[in-house]
Design a protein around this motif. Sequence first.
Motif, mmCIF file in Angstrom:
data_model
loop_
_atom_site.group_PDB
_atom_site.id
_atom_site.type_symbol
_atom_site.label_atom_id
_atom_site.label_comp_id
_atom_site.label_asym_id
_atom_site.label_seq_id
_atom_site.Cartn_x
_atom_site.Cartn_y
_atom_site.Cartn_z
ATOM 1 N N SER A 31 -9.196 -3.741 1.632
ATOM 2 C CA SER A 31 -9.635 -5.019 1.070
ATOM 3 C C SER A 31 -8.791 -6.185 1.551
ATOM 4 N N TYR A 67 -14.922 1.911 -0.676
ATOM 5 C CA TYR A 67 -13.815 1.633 -1.581
ATOM 6 C C TYR A 67 -13.757 2.652 -2.717
ATOM 7 N N THR A 118 0.834 -1.208 0.000
ATOM 8 C CA THR A 118 0.000 0.000 0.000
ATOM 9 C C THR A 118 0.862 1.249 0.000
ATOM 10 N N LEU A 175 -7.334 5.150 -3.937
ATOM 11 C CA LEU A 175 -7.245 3.775 -4.422
ATOM 12 C C LEU A 175 -6.297 2.911 -3.587
ATOM 13 N N ALA A 215 -7.299 -0.613 -1.512
ATOM 14 C CA ALA A 215 -6.533 -1.858 -1.551
ATOM 15 C C ALA A 215 -6.172 -2.306 -0.140
ATOM 16 N N VAL A 267 -13.461 -0.442 -9.640
ATOM 17 C CA VAL A 267 -13.268 -0.487 -8.193
ATOM 18 C C VAL A 267 -14.487 -1.095 -7.517
ATOM 19 N N PHE A 269 -5.395 -4.247 -7.555
ATOM 20 C CA PHE A 269 -5.546 -2.831 -7.220
ATOM 21 C C PHE A 269 -4.356 -2.013 -7.733
ATOM 22 N N ALA A 307 -5.072 -1.372 -11.248
ATOM 23 C CA ALA A 307 -6.154 -0.380 -11.293
ATOM 24 C C ALA A 307 -5.608 1.023 -11.037
ATOM 25 N N LEU A 328 -14.237 -4.829 -7.817
ATOM 26 C CA LEU A 328 -13.273 -5.365 -6.856
ATOM 27 C C LEU A 328 -13.836 -5.324 -5.434
ATOM 28 N N ASN A 356 -11.909 5.200 -14.216
ATOM 29 C CA ASN A 356 -11.661 3.808 -13.837
ATOM 30 C C ASN A 356 -12.868 2.911 -14.096
ATOM 31 N N ASN A 379 -5.053 -9.765 -4.905
ATOM 32 C CA ASN A 379 -5.967 -8.627 -4.852
ATOM 33 C C ASN A 379 -5.195 -7.309 -4.782
#
Length: 511
Positions: free
Chosen positions: A263, A251, A108, A256, A260, A320, A367, A370, A323, A380, A363
Motif C-alpha cells: 500500500s 491485500y 514493514t 498483513l 502494508a 483490511v 496497518f 490492524a 484500507l 479483522n 497508512n
Amino acid sequence: MTVAADSATGAASLVQSVDWLAIAPPVIAASVALLVLVADLFVSERRKPLLGYGAVAGLVAALALLVPLRAGDRSTFCLTGGTQACSYTADHFALVIQALVLGGALLTALLSIGDTRKLPAGEFWFLLLSSAAGAALLPAARDLATLVVALEVASLPAFALVGIKRGDRRSSEAALKFFLSSVVATAVMLLGVSFVYATTGTMHLTEIAARLDDVPDGFSTLAETGVVLTLVGFAFKTAAAPFHFWVPDTYVGAPLPIAAYLSVVGKAVGFSGLILVTVIGFPAYADVWGPALAVLAALTMTIGNVAALRQTATRARSAVRLLAWSSVGQAGYLLVPIAAAAYSSDDQIGSTVAYALMYAVVNLGAFAVAALVARSHPGNRLGDYRGLYATRPLAALAMGFFLLCLAGLPPGIIGLFAKVTVFSSAVDAGLGWLAVVMAVNVVIALYYYLRWTAALFRAPETAPASEGVPSVPVHRVPAPLTWAITLTAVAGITLSGAPQLILRFAAVSLF
C-alpha cells in the motif's frame, strides 16, 4: 606508439565512472538480502528471529547512507560522449522517495518480526530486502532500461511475499491475481518502451525528451502510441482505475505486513516511475498524458472511495478491505498533481511527493494497529474495533489519529495540509472540474473514516450472560509492533506540528 596511445585513450573514454556513495542505499539493501539468505543456512530454528533484526539493521544502514547525499548533486553511470545523460541520479526527488521506500520497508520489517513464526524466515527477509533494493533504485533511474529493471526487481519478490503463506488458498489466489495483473502491466509497458526507443534511438530520459520535440511525421503515431502504452503500464502499477481490480483481494490474502508494504512502497514505486517518464521523458507529449491522467485521477478516487463506503462491519477482513479500497482512493489524489504538471510546471510534482510522505506514515500506522487487533481477532472485521479504547487506549488513540489524518481533519493537520496542496495544484493548473471531483470524494471519505474512528471509542458489545461467550484474551504485544505504532504516531504528530514542511515540498522543484 601514437596509435597505441590514442587507442588506449579511446578505450579509457568509454569507461563509465561509478560513484559508490551515490548508489550505496540500494546496494546495501541488496547486499544485506544476500547475507540474510546465506545466514539462514547456518542459523538454528531457535535463532531465526535474529535474521529479522539483521534485516532491520540493514535497512537502518541504507537510510543512514542517504544523509551524505542530502545535497542532491550526484550522478553516476553517465554517457562519455559529451552529453550530460546519466543512468543514475541522486537528486532531491530520488533521495526523498528513497527515504520513503526504505522507511516503509523498515516499518514493514518491524511489523513482520513477530509474525514470521509460521513463514520461512530466510526467504521472507531475502524477498523483502530485495524488493526494497529495487524500490530504492527506481526513483534514481534516469533511463528506461534501468527503470524497467528496477521496477521488476521491486515487483517480482512482492509476488512471492504475497503468496508466502504456504497451504493458504486465499494467499495463493492473491499472489496469482497480483502476478497476472503485473505481468500484463509489464508487457504493455515494455511494448511502449520499445516504441519510444524505435522513435528516438535512445533510452536516457533527458535525451528522449529532446528528441521527442522533433519527431518526423512518419514516426509521430508510433511515438504517441509508445507514450500511451508506457503510461498504461504504470497505471497498473499504481492501482489506478480501471486497472485496480487486483488490490482488495491481494491485500486481504497477503500477510498483513506485506499488505502494508504494497500500500505504501508499492505505490511509491509506481508513482515515482510515472513521474519520471512523464515529467522528464515525455514533456513534449503533455497534451496526451495530461488529460489522460486527469481522467484516471477522477475515476480512481471515485471508485476507491465508493467501494470503501460499502464495507460492512460484520464482513470477514472488512478492515483490511476498507484500507485497500482507501488506498485506491488515495492513489487518485496522488495522480492529481502529476496531471496538473502537464498544464503548469514541474513544481506541482512536489505536491504528490508531500502527499505521499503523509500517506506513507499514517497508512503504515493504520496497518500496524490492524496487525495488533488481528492478534486477538483474526477475522479483522470493522466490528472488532468497536470499544478498542476500553482494552487498548493508546492503540485506539493512535488509530483514531491515523484515520483523521487520512480524512484530512484536525488534529491530523498534516492530512489537511496535504489535501490542500493537492487541491491547489488542480486549481492552479486550471483543472477546476477535477478539483470539484476531489472535493466530493473527500466528503465521501469523511463518512467511512469517521464511522471507523467513532467505533473505536464506543462501548464494546457485550454478549448476554446466557450465551456463555468467552471474552477475547488480551495478548501481549511484541516489542517491534509497539515500536512500529510508536514511530508512525510520533512521525505523524511531528508532521502535524510542522505542516510547513508539506508546503515547502509543494513549492519547490525536486529535480
